[in-house]
Design a protein around this motif. Structure first.
Motif, PDB file in Angstrom:
ATOM      1  N   PRO A 113       0.823  -1.224   0.000  1.00  0.00           N
ATOM      2  CA  PRO A 113       0.000   0.000   0.000  1.00  0.00           C
ATOM      3  C   PRO A 113       0.855   1.272   0.000  1.00  0.00           C
ATOM      4  O   PRO A 113       0.473   2.267  -0.619  1.00  0.00           O
ATOM      5  CB  PRO A 113      -0.810  -0.106   1.302  1.00  0.00           C
ATOM      6  CG  PRO A 113      -0.803  -1.540   1.651  1.00  0.00           C
ATOM      7  CD  PRO A 113       0.488  -2.085   1.144  1.00  0.00           C
ATOM      8  N   LEU A 114       2.006   1.220   0.669  1.00  0.00           N
ATOM      9  CA  LEU A 114       2.879   2.398   0.682  1.00  0.00           C
ATOM     10  C   LEU A 114       3.434   2.686  -0.711  1.00  0.00           C
ATOM     11  O   LEU A 114       3.503   3.834  -1.140  1.00  0.00           O
ATOM     12  CB  LEU A 114       4.045   2.194   1.651  1.00  0.00           C
ATOM     13  CG  LEU A 114       3.742   2.289   3.137  1.00  0.00           C
ATOM     14  CD1 LEU A 114       5.012   2.081   3.942  1.00  0.00           C
ATOM     15  CD2 LEU A 114       3.145   3.639   3.467  1.00  0.00           C
ATOM     16  N   LEU A 115       3.834   1.603  -1.388  1.00  0.00           N
ATOM     17  CA  LEU A 115       4.359   1.781  -2.749  1.00  0.00           C
ATOM     18  C   LEU A 115       3.288   2.333  -3.673  1.00  0.00           C
ATOM     19  O   LEU A 115       3.530   3.227  -4.475  1.00  0.00           O
ATOM     20  CB  LEU A 115       4.868   0.441  -3.300  1.00  0.00           C
ATOM     21  CG  LEU A 115       6.104  -0.153  -2.648  1.00  0.00           C
ATOM     22  CD1 LEU A 115       6.416  -1.519  -3.240  1.00  0.00           C
ATOM     23  CD2 LEU A 115       7.301   0.760  -2.858  1.00  0.00           C
TER      24      LEU A 115
ATOM     25  N   ILE B  48     -10.149   6.393   3.745  1.00  0.00           N
ATOM     26  CA  ILE B  48      -8.736   6.755   3.508  1.00  0.00           C
ATOM     27  C   ILE B  48      -8.167   5.980   2.317  1.00  0.00           C
ATOM     28  O   ILE B  48      -7.436   6.534   1.500  1.00  0.00           O
ATOM     29  CB  ILE B  48      -7.886   6.497   4.783  1.00  0.00           C
ATOM     30  CG1 ILE B  48      -8.040   7.683   5.739  1.00  0.00           C
ATOM     31  CG2 ILE B  48      -6.420   6.280   4.442  1.00  0.00           C
ATOM     32  CD1 ILE B  48      -6.937   7.835   6.762  1.00  0.00           C
ATOM     33  N   ASN B  49      -8.528   4.705   2.209  1.00  0.00           N
ATOM     34  CA  ASN B  49      -8.040   3.915   1.076  1.00  0.00           C
ATOM     35  C   ASN B  49      -8.494   4.497  -0.259  1.00  0.00           C
ATOM     36  O   ASN B  49      -7.757   4.470  -1.251  1.00  0.00           O
ATOM     37  CB  ASN B  49      -8.496   2.454   1.199  1.00  0.00           C
ATOM     38  CG  ASN B  49      -7.735   1.708   2.290  1.00  0.00           C
ATOM     39  OD1 ASN B  49      -6.651   2.125   2.693  1.00  0.00           O
ATOM     40  ND2 ASN B  49      -8.317   0.630   2.787  1.00  0.00           N
ATOM     41  N   ILE B  50      -9.711   5.014  -0.275  1.00  0.00           N
ATOM     42  CA  ILE B  50     -10.212   5.642  -1.510  1.00  0.00           C
ATOM     43  C   ILE B  50      -9.437   6.933  -1.793  1.00  0.00           C
ATOM     44  O   ILE B  50      -8.988   7.174  -2.917  1.00  0.00           O
ATOM     45  CB  ILE B  50     -11.724   5.919  -1.397  1.00  0.00           C
ATOM     46  CG1 ILE B  50     -12.498   4.586  -1.451  1.00  0.00           C
ATOM     47  CG2 ILE B  50     -12.199   6.869  -2.498  1.00  0.00           C
ATOM     48  CD1 ILE B  50     -13.967   4.696  -1.112  1.00  0.00           C
ATOM     49  N   LEU B  51      -9.231   7.738  -0.760  1.00  0.00           N
ATOM     50  CA  LEU B  51      -8.564   9.037  -0.961  1.00  0.00           C
ATOM     51  C   LEU B  51      -7.069   8.885  -1.284  1.00  0.00           C
ATOM     52  O   LEU B  51      -6.474   9.765  -1.898  1.00  0.00           O
ATOM     53  CB  LEU B  51      -8.731   9.907   0.284  1.00  0.00           C
ATOM     54  CG  LEU B  51     -10.178  10.372   0.526  1.00  0.00           C
ATOM     55  CD1 LEU B  51     -10.327  10.997   1.915  1.00  0.00           C
ATOM     56  CD2 LEU B  51     -10.611  11.373  -0.542  1.00  0.00           C
ATOM     57  N   PRO B  84      -0.181   3.976   6.891  1.00  0.00           N
ATOM     58  CA  PRO B  84      -1.215   2.980   7.207  1.00  0.00           C
ATOM     59  C   PRO B  84      -1.124   2.548   8.666  1.00  0.00           C
ATOM     60  O   PRO B  84      -0.104   2.783   9.325  1.00  0.00           O
ATOM     61  CB  PRO B  84      -0.886   1.821   6.276  1.00  0.00           C
ATOM     62  CG  PRO B  84       0.540   1.974   5.931  1.00  0.00           C
ATOM     63  CD  PRO B  84       0.914   3.417   6.113  1.00  0.00           C
ATOM     64  N   SER B  85      -2.187   1.941   9.142  1.00  0.00           N
ATOM     65  CA  SER B  85      -2.109   1.380  10.497  1.00  0.00           C
ATOM     66  C   SER B  85      -1.152   0.193  10.438  1.00  0.00           C
ATOM     67  O   SER B  85      -0.996  -0.436   9.393  1.00  0.00           O
ATOM     68  CB  SER B  85      -3.490   0.929  10.964  1.00  0.00           C
ATOM     69  OG  SER B  85      -3.996  -0.028  10.075  1.00  0.00           O
ATOM     70  N   LEU B 156      -1.690  14.951   4.404  1.00  0.00           N
ATOM     71  CA  LEU B 156      -1.139  13.772   5.089  1.00  0.00           C
ATOM     72  C   LEU B 156      -2.289  12.922   5.613  1.00  0.00           C
ATOM     73  O   LEU B 156      -3.149  13.412   6.352  1.00  0.00           O
ATOM     74  CB  LEU B 156      -0.266  14.258   6.249  1.00  0.00           C
ATOM     75  CG  LEU B 156       0.426  13.220   7.118  1.00  0.00           C
ATOM     76  CD1 LEU B 156       1.381  12.366   6.293  1.00  0.00           C
ATOM     77  CD2 LEU B 156       1.194  13.916   8.249  1.00  0.00           C
ATOM     78  N   PHE B 157      -2.316  11.656   5.196  1.00  0.00           N
ATOM     79  CA  PHE B 157      -3.360  10.729   5.643  1.00  0.00           C
ATOM     80  C   PHE B 157      -2.768   9.778   6.680  1.00  0.00           C
ATOM     81  O   PHE B 157      -1.778   9.080   6.397  1.00  0.00           O
ATOM     82  CB  PHE B 157      -3.898   9.920   4.460  1.00  0.00           C
ATOM     83  CG  PHE B 157      -4.700  10.734   3.489  1.00  0.00           C
ATOM     84  CD1 PHE B 157      -6.057  10.967   3.706  1.00  0.00           C
ATOM     85  CD2 PHE B 157      -4.110  11.286   2.369  1.00  0.00           C
ATOM     86  CE1 PHE B 157      -6.799  11.729   2.820  1.00  0.00           C
ATOM     87  CE2 PHE B 157      -4.840  12.051   1.479  1.00  0.00           C
ATOM     88  CZ  PHE B 157      -6.195  12.274   1.700  1.00  0.00           C
TER      89      PHE B 157
END
Lengths: 328, 244
Positions: A113-115, B48-51, B84-85, B156-157
């Motif tokens: 996900p970071l990439l 957040i995943n969408i944005l 991410p978490s 920043l997310f």
């Protein structure tokens, strides 16, 4: 803003560095290096002894005024047989492990996900990873080739000619292609399985099938292999008669050949053995003659490499950016 | 006029037949510290995943800094930072190497310098030469934030940034977020299901309840609206019970 080229280069270097720092992979590479070196070392010592005998014979013949001196029966490149067989087995396992690590590393570190939250496309990710793996494989094959040639010269007392070095280079290219196919297989299957370790096991199972089982079945079904020295030789049947006899077993031969054709490893082995004079019948062949004899194996190797390379690219593109099951 | 930092119009998402987000309309201006509140499974991470372009919504439009998250994905990813978490990063690399790698991917001209400056900004320079595999959760979180800001994003997310942190780690994180917003002008969009930590730092809150945005207002307005509630926990419970 970064360019696609710089991102792919960054990803390729990243892949290369990660592989170099993997203990499992480095251990496998060390095993390959050791067994290859030992195999060439032992063969080179035997070769040196045989070469000395031949030189004694030549000196004695010349001293005795013999006009026609028998040519040397020794074939320098055939000493590479062991190295080729180890690449065929250990090299394939290294390549599968490399492919497995490419995918499992991102999963374990949860970095995909970071990439993907950076300006990196899935195509760039696939290309970068594949180029990094090709870099590792090429380095491995290149070092193996250089060590092998040095062993021949230093231990075997016989340096390869430029033509022989060129042929070793062609075997090297085939080896890179061979290992890349297994890298793609390992990465592709690992990417398609939910549990990465299952992907590794499945890929190793397929390797077992195509590198060991299928060629063995093909060899076992070969009528000429049924007794030592060859069935047809034992029966004093010449080549023309052998061909005539085999026409009566067309379907059988078709199935047997088909089983062998399925094995990518067999195509690699046939090509590499022909280039390194392992098989008597290709001794003295020019490069054009060898290419004519082995075009079939060359085409099959490219077909496998392109098919699996494309499959890997598609597989990476379809790989979800988020860990499967993360839904909240 | 500058485009909003984040804009969601009628955004819905479902996993199979289960709806997770229901027609979310949300606008966040630049310079805000926005906090999504909601229970586990309310749809905060999905938003957040969408944005962050990791997930394509089932319906609706989402824009970050004026760029559509689907059509202009690359432009969006140039402007955002994401933590991410349960951030892990690459264990076989040092903290500095991780930061340089992510800076290079974002096109930073001098990745080494950017990594060093970011670590220095977060008072974490001593972590630079150490491998990630030796880090505690709090250290990982600091390097996680560093990778999210190493390319100086506009927005920043942060997804559950306090998970796994001890009270001092939470306090340190809160101060970092405040500084990033005040000193570097970053808009911050974060998710959390914990409440007490948010009161002092966020400027705006939104409450998600079973995928629906039931409340969104500034902290000042929220405090005025619920003058009799002792804490944000009480306000949150009241909102979940009585959506406005």
């Amino acid at each position: 803003m970064s360019s696609p080229r710089s991102r792919v280069t960054t990803l390729a270097r990243h892949e290369y560095r990660a592989a170099v720092r993997s203990r499992a992979l480095v251990s496998l590479i060390a095993i390959l290096a050791i067994v290859t070196f030992v195999s060439i070392y032992i063969a080179a010592i035997a070769y040196r002894s045989a070469l000395a005998d031949y030189e004694v014979y030549v000196a004695a013949a010349q001293a005795g005024g013999v006009q026609i001196i028998a040519p040397s029966p020794l074939r320098l490149l055939s000493l590479l047989r062991g190295a080729i067989e180890y690449i065929e087995i250990v090299g394939a396992i290294i390549a599968i492990t490399l492919g497995y690590l490419t995918v499992s590393r991102e999963r374990a570190n949860r970095t995909l996900p970071l990439l993907r939250s950076r300006p990196v496309t899935s195509g760039e990710l696939a290309t970068g990873s594949a180029l990094g793996a090709l870099g590792i494989i090429s380095t491995l094959v290149l070092v193996t080739g250089i060590v092998a040639l040095l062993c021949l010269g230093l231990i075997g007392n016989s340096w390869a000619t430029p033509y022989e070095v060129f042929k070793v280079g062609l075997v090297g290219i085939a080896s890179v292609l061979y290992m890349f196919v297994f890298y793609s297989l390992g990465a592709l299957i690992t990417a398609r399985t939910r549990v990465a370790a299952n992907g590794l096991l499945i890929a190793l199972g397929i390797w077992l099938l195509v590198a060991l089982i299928l060629p063995q079945i093909g060899d076992t079904l070969d009528a000429d292999n049924q007794i030592p020295g060859g069935l047809f030789s034992a029966l004093a049947v010449d080549k023309a008669q052998e061909t005539e006899i085999l026409t009566h077993f067309g379907t059988y031969e078709f199935v047997r050949t088909g089983i062998e054709e399925l094995s990518f490893a067999k195509h690699y082995e046939r090509f590499a053995f022909a280039m390194s004079d392992v098989q008597d019948k290709y001794q003295g062949f020019t490069l054009a003659q060898l290419a004519r004899e082995k075009w079939h194996d060359i085409v099959w190797m490219f077909v496998y490499a392109v098919a699996l390379g494309y499959g890997l690219w598609r597989g990476f593109r379809r790989q979800p950016a988020l860990p499967q099951g993360e839904k909240s | 006029m500058e485009e909003p930092a984040v804009e969601m119009q009628g955004v819905s998402h479902r996993y199979g037949s289960a709806p997770v987000l229901r027609e979310i309309d949300l606008t966040i201006e630049h310079g805000e510290i926005f906090r999504f509140l909601g229970h586990n499974g309310a749809g905060k991470t999905t938003a957040i995943n969408i944005l962050t372009t990791l997930l394509v919504p089932s319906a609706g439009n989402a824009r970050v800094c004026g760029h559509d998250v689907i059509a202009d994905r690359s432009k969006v990813t140039e402007r955002i930072g994401y933590l991410p978490s349960d951030v892990r990063l690459y264990d076989h690399m040092t903290a500095s190497e991780n930061l340089e790698f992510f800076a290079k991917l974002s096109g930073v001209s001098d990745p080494r310098r950017a990594a060093a400056e970011t670590l220095d900004y977060l008072d974490s320079s001593e972590l630079g030469p150490r491998r990630m595999s030796t880090f505690s959760t709090g250290m990982r979180q600091r390097i996680g934030i560093a990778q999210a800001i190493v390319h100086q994003p506009s927005v920043l997310f942060l997804d559950e940034p306090t998970s796994g942190l001890d009270p001092s780690g939470v306090r340190q994180l809160r101060e970092t977020i405040f500084r990033l917003n005040r000193e570097l002008g970053m808009t911050v969009f974060m998710n959390t299901h914990l409440l007490s930590e948010v009161a002092r730092v966020c400027t705006t809150i939104g409450v998600l309840n079973h995928g629906e945005l039931i409340y969104k207002d500034s902290m000042a307005a929220t405090n005025e609206r619920f003058p009799n509630e002792a804490s944000l926990e009480d306000i949150y419970e009241r909102m979940e019970g009585h959506p406005s």
